[in-house]
Design a protein around this motif. Structure first.
Motif, PDB file in Angstrom:
ATOM      1  N   UNK A  70     -17.986  16.236  -8.326  1.00  0.00           N
ATOM      2  CA  UNK A  70     -17.340  16.127  -9.628  1.00  0.00           C
ATOM      3  C   UNK A  70     -17.437  14.685 -10.114  1.00  0.00           C
ATOM      4  N   UNK A  71     -17.689  14.512 -11.421  1.00  0.00           N
ATOM      5  CA  UNK A  71     -17.704  13.177 -12.011  1.00  0.00           C
ATOM      6  C   UNK A  71     -16.270  12.718 -12.245  1.00  0.00           C
ATOM      7  N   UNK A  72     -15.950  11.514 -11.782  1.00  0.00           N
ATOM      8  CA  UNK A  72     -14.583  11.007 -11.910  1.00  0.00           C
ATOM      9  C   UNK A  72     -14.591   9.577 -12.436  1.00  0.00           C
ATOM     10  N   UNK A 116      -5.916  13.314 -10.818  1.00  0.00           N
ATOM     11  CA  UNK A 116      -6.529  14.639 -10.791  1.00  0.00           C
ATOM     12  C   UNK A 116      -7.736  14.682  -9.860  1.00  0.00           C
ATOM     13  N   UNK A 117      -7.962  15.845  -9.251  1.00  0.00           N
ATOM     14  CA  UNK A 117      -9.089  16.052  -8.347  1.00  0.00           C
ATOM     15  C   UNK A 117      -9.838  17.329  -8.738  1.00  0.00           C
ATOM     16  N   UNK A 118     -11.104  17.376  -8.329  1.00  0.00           N
ATOM     17  CA  UNK A 118     -11.946  18.556  -8.530  1.00  0.00           C
ATOM     18  C   UNK A 118     -12.049  18.982  -9.997  1.00  0.00           C
ATOM     19  N   UNK A 123      -4.778   2.770 -24.149  1.00  0.00           N
ATOM     20  CA  UNK A 123      -5.089   4.117 -23.680  1.00  0.00           C
ATOM     21  C   UNK A 123      -6.583   4.270 -23.405  1.00  0.00           C
ATOM     22  N   UNK A 124      -6.884   5.240 -22.577  1.00  0.00           N
ATOM     23  CA  UNK A 124      -8.254   5.697 -22.377  1.00  0.00           C
ATOM     24  C   UNK A 124      -8.276   7.182 -22.707  1.00  0.00           C
ATOM     25  N   UNK A 125      -9.160   7.566 -23.604  1.00  0.00           N
ATOM     26  CA  UNK A 125      -9.333   8.985 -23.934  1.00  0.00           C
ATOM     27  C   UNK A 125     -10.594   9.495 -23.253  1.00  0.00           C
ATOM     28  N   UNK A 126     -10.566  10.743 -22.787  1.00  0.00           N
ATOM     29  CA  UNK A 126     -11.737  11.345 -22.162  1.00  0.00           C
ATOM     30  C   UNK A 126     -11.652  12.860 -22.282  1.00  0.00           C
ATOM     31  N   UNK A 127     -12.671  13.538 -21.816  1.00  0.00           N
ATOM     32  CA  UNK A 127     -12.765  14.994 -21.929  1.00  0.00           C
ATOM     33  C   UNK A 127     -12.826  15.598 -20.535  1.00  0.00           C
ATOM     34  N   UNK A 128     -12.072  16.673 -20.320  1.00  0.00           N
ATOM     35  CA  UNK A 128     -12.065  17.313 -18.998  1.00  0.00           C
ATOM     36  C   UNK A 128     -11.634  18.772 -19.131  1.00  0.00           C
TER      37      UNK A 128
END
Length: 689
Positions: A206-208, A225-227, A241-246
């Motif tokens: 998984x990309x983290x 968070x994991x996996x 803040x950091x915004x990202x998509x998951x």
């Protein structure tokens, strides 16, 4: 005296004619484009503006046939175009370049060897002074939390003290010095267990997101968070803040339910989910100037996975989602906020792509640039905007976007284009037998004369959710020099015509697309361009799949080439990377066998439908549309006694990367086309060999 004047006049006329003739002789003569020009074309991209907007950083990639590889290096140009500097050299490439937060340094990703024998291998972040000098290795990521990791992306923190890294687990361990890496058994228990280029996906692959402290030189995981995959991370302008998509579903492999998250820029922080649409939210996200809102793209529901048309969306930090430009029925990408708080996207429209401002609280859009080509990307900084743009006669270059117009900043391919005799690509429109209004493009041979029908290649694009557009296309220009017209059809399933147009072929493959393509062929014949007795159909990926459908539906083609295609959907369940599409669009085979049989008619009914000589192609490492599809159809035609050939490219993925194989594919395409459409040329070429 009169006789003298007459002689003088005659002399002037002759001398003038001689001068005109001399000038014409001195004018550079245009030449036809050749396969060797593939190695001369420079691919310009990766634009990044300095924080003050005064410098543009970009990459230039070229194909080196001698070394059989592609090389990419970094360049920089001043905003006013007065200075242009090459920054990196050598055989090791560089990419993903950025300016540091203060604009003093340039960073990039490269797999070049580190300064010591113990330096981490693989892609690392390097940094250099903007004024010049040797690059220095900035990161040294080997393993994190007991896993061998590599860097797939990074961004600078606004204060310049940290990097936000996207780390990807390595699928294979690094080899010891002087020893080959020992392959290990691959154990997976994931629903989505294979991906082109990636290969088999490990259970913990998984990309983290990790924070890399420039002082301590340590990487710490950003979230708890994991996996889950964490992608597309962007710092807010105020750095808070950091915004990202998951995708945080119970099993992220089983859905496309990505959402927009925000998290504080501290290691071990708990993330906050802002969106809740049960489909893809995200794409390339962008913060508003006041750090209070995030623009993104919202996609369609899971059953329309491969036909999803993204629409503009905005979410605030308290989770309120709004939808700008509610009447816009076109796919959008790359949101950009202006300093005054207005929002714009790139809009994918019928055969074109352009930037448009969207109404935040209204239905409409305002086109910002009226182009006759395709804007492939854009960046803003320091009050300046740069766009990547291409059209029929111009490979992608970078332009300053000012006052509604473009000013060219890079000129990498101008000299080459000036040498070449290029032909225009024209719009073509027609109606299918069921009344559908379809559009496409047609490119005629360089010496085409009205009323003269010529051999034609119907080249079908892949996707299917993509489109043939007015961008520079080497193949169209090359075919024109070989006496061929090329027809491109944006059949139903393509982008650029609205969500309903894209979704029209869902669970109904090889039906409406065939009707649209047939109508395009009819139109090319009716225009007097295509010789109905000299036509070949060719395509790659879904274009290869449609090639199989076409030869099973239309007997007019004298030959065909199907690249990376398949004609027997049932045999691909669990074999390719599209398990989500199978289960959610056409269903599980044991529950919907009749539909699988219906869309597999080129294979299951080949004996009574297919008589067209066909070449099949593919790469041995392709997990997108595996070689199995071409092998099955090759064996089928061989068994039927239909002329056929199978070309296998070792080690190639769905998209070829080896220059010698790319060149070989062009040559084999031309050889097959000439054999069946222009046999005199093919015979002459064989004699020459």
């Amino acid at each position: 005296m009169l006789l003298f004047l007459r002689k003088l006049a005659a002399c002037v006329a002759v001398c003038s004619a001689g001068l005109v003739f001399s000038f014409a002789q001195d004018a550079p003569k245009k030449r036809a484009i050749t396969l060797e020009d593939v190695g001369k074309l420079e691919r310009v991209g990766g634009a990044a503006l300095s924080p003050d907007g005064e410098w543009l950083l970009y990459s230039v990639s070229k194909t080196d046939f001698k070394e059989d590889k592609n090389e990419s290096h970094l360049w920089m140009v001043k905003w006013d175009g007065s200075e242009r500097i090459q920054l990196t050299y050598g055989k090791e490439g560089a990419g993903n370049a950025k300016f540091s937060a203060d604009g003093k340094y340039i960073s990039f990703l490269s797999s070049r060897p580190g300064p010591t024998a113990t330096s981490a291998k693989g892609s690392q972040v390097w940094v250099m002074d903007r004024r010049g000098g040797e690059p220095q290795q900035l990161t040294d990521v080997k393993s994190v939390d007991g896993k061998d990791m590599e860097i797939s992306g990074y961004v600078w923190a606004p204060d310049g003290k940290k990097l936000l890294l996207t780390l990807h687990p390595k699928s294979e361990p690094d080899a010891e010095e002087g020893k080959p890496a020992k392959p290990q058994p691959i154990v997976v228990d994931r629903y989505h267990f294979k991906e082109d280029v990636e290969g088999y996906i490990h259970n913990d692959q998984w990309d983290a997101l990790y924070l890399w402290d420039l002082t301590t030189k340590k990487a710490e995981k950003l979230t708890t968070d994991k996996n889950v995959n964490e992608e597309g991370a962007v710092f807010s302008p105020d750095g808070q803040w950091i915004a990202y998509v998951s995708n945080h579903d119970a099993d992220p492999d089983r859905s496309t339910n990505t959402d927009v998250f925000v998290v504080a820029p501290k290691a071990g922080s708990a993330a906050k989910k802002l969106t809740d649409w049960k489909g893809p939210d995200g794409g390339r996200i962008a913060w508003s100037p006041d750090s209070k809102s995030i623009a993104f793209q919202e996609g369609a529901e899971l059953k329309l996975l491969e036909y999803s048309q993204s629409k503009p969306a905005v979410v605030t930090l308290d989770g309120k989602v709004s939808y700008p430009a509610t009447k816009l029925d076109r796919a959008v990408s790359a949101p950009r906020w202006a300093a005054d708080g207005t929002l714009s996207y790139l809009v994918n429209d019928d055969r074109y792509e352009y930037p448009a401002q969207v109404e935040l609280d209204g239905p409409g859009t305002k086109k910002l640039l009226d182009v006759k080509g395709v804007v492939t990307g854009w960046e803003t900084a320091g009050g300046h905007t740069v766009v990547s743009y291409t059209d029929d006669a111009t490979p992608t270059e970078l332009y300053a976007f000012e006052n509604g117009a473009l000013r060219k900043l890079t000129h990498n391919n101008e000299a080459l284009m000036a040498e070449l005799n290029l032909v225009p690509t024209e719009d073509i429109e027609f109606k299918a037998s069921d009344g559908n209004d379809a559009h496409g493009l047609i490119t005629k041979p360089a010496d085409w004369k009205a009323g003269t029908a010529v051999p034609m290649i119907l080249f079908i694009h892949g996707g299917p959710n993509g489109q043939d557009a007015h961008s520079f296309d080497f193949q169209r220009q090359w075919l024109a020099t070989k006496g061929y017209a090329e027809l491109n059809v944006n059949y139903r399933g393509s982008s650029g015509r609205g969500q309903a147009y894209s979704a029209a072929i869902s669970a109904d493959w090889g039906n409406k697309e065939v009707l649209d393509i047939k109508a395009g062929v009819d139109k090319a014949i009716a225009l007097g361009v295509a010789d109905p007795k000299k036509m070949c159909v060719t395509g790659w990926s879904y274009g290869g799949i449609l090639t199989d459908y076409m030869i099973a539906s239309d007997t007019r083609f004298q030959c065909a080439i199907s690249g990376a295609g398949t004609a027997f959907a049932l045999s691909f369940y669990g074999v390719d990377q599209y398990i989500l599409q199978y289960d959610n669009e056409i269903g599980k085979p044991w529950e919907n066998l009749k539909l699988y049989e219906k869309i597999s008619y080129p294979f299951l009914e080949a004996g009574k439908r297919i008589h067209t000589p066909t070449m099949f192609m593919g790469g041995t490492s392709d997990m997108n549309v595996p070689l199995l599809g071409g092998e099955q159809m090759y064996q089928t035609l061989k068994s039927l006694g239909v002329p056929t050939e199978l070309v296998v490219y070792p080690g190639q993925f769905h998209g070829f990367t080896k220059p010698s194989f790319i060149k070989d594919r062009y040559e084999r395409w031309l050889g097959w086309w000439d054999k069946y459409l222009q046999p005199d040329k093919a015979s002459a070429a064989d004699r020459k060999k």
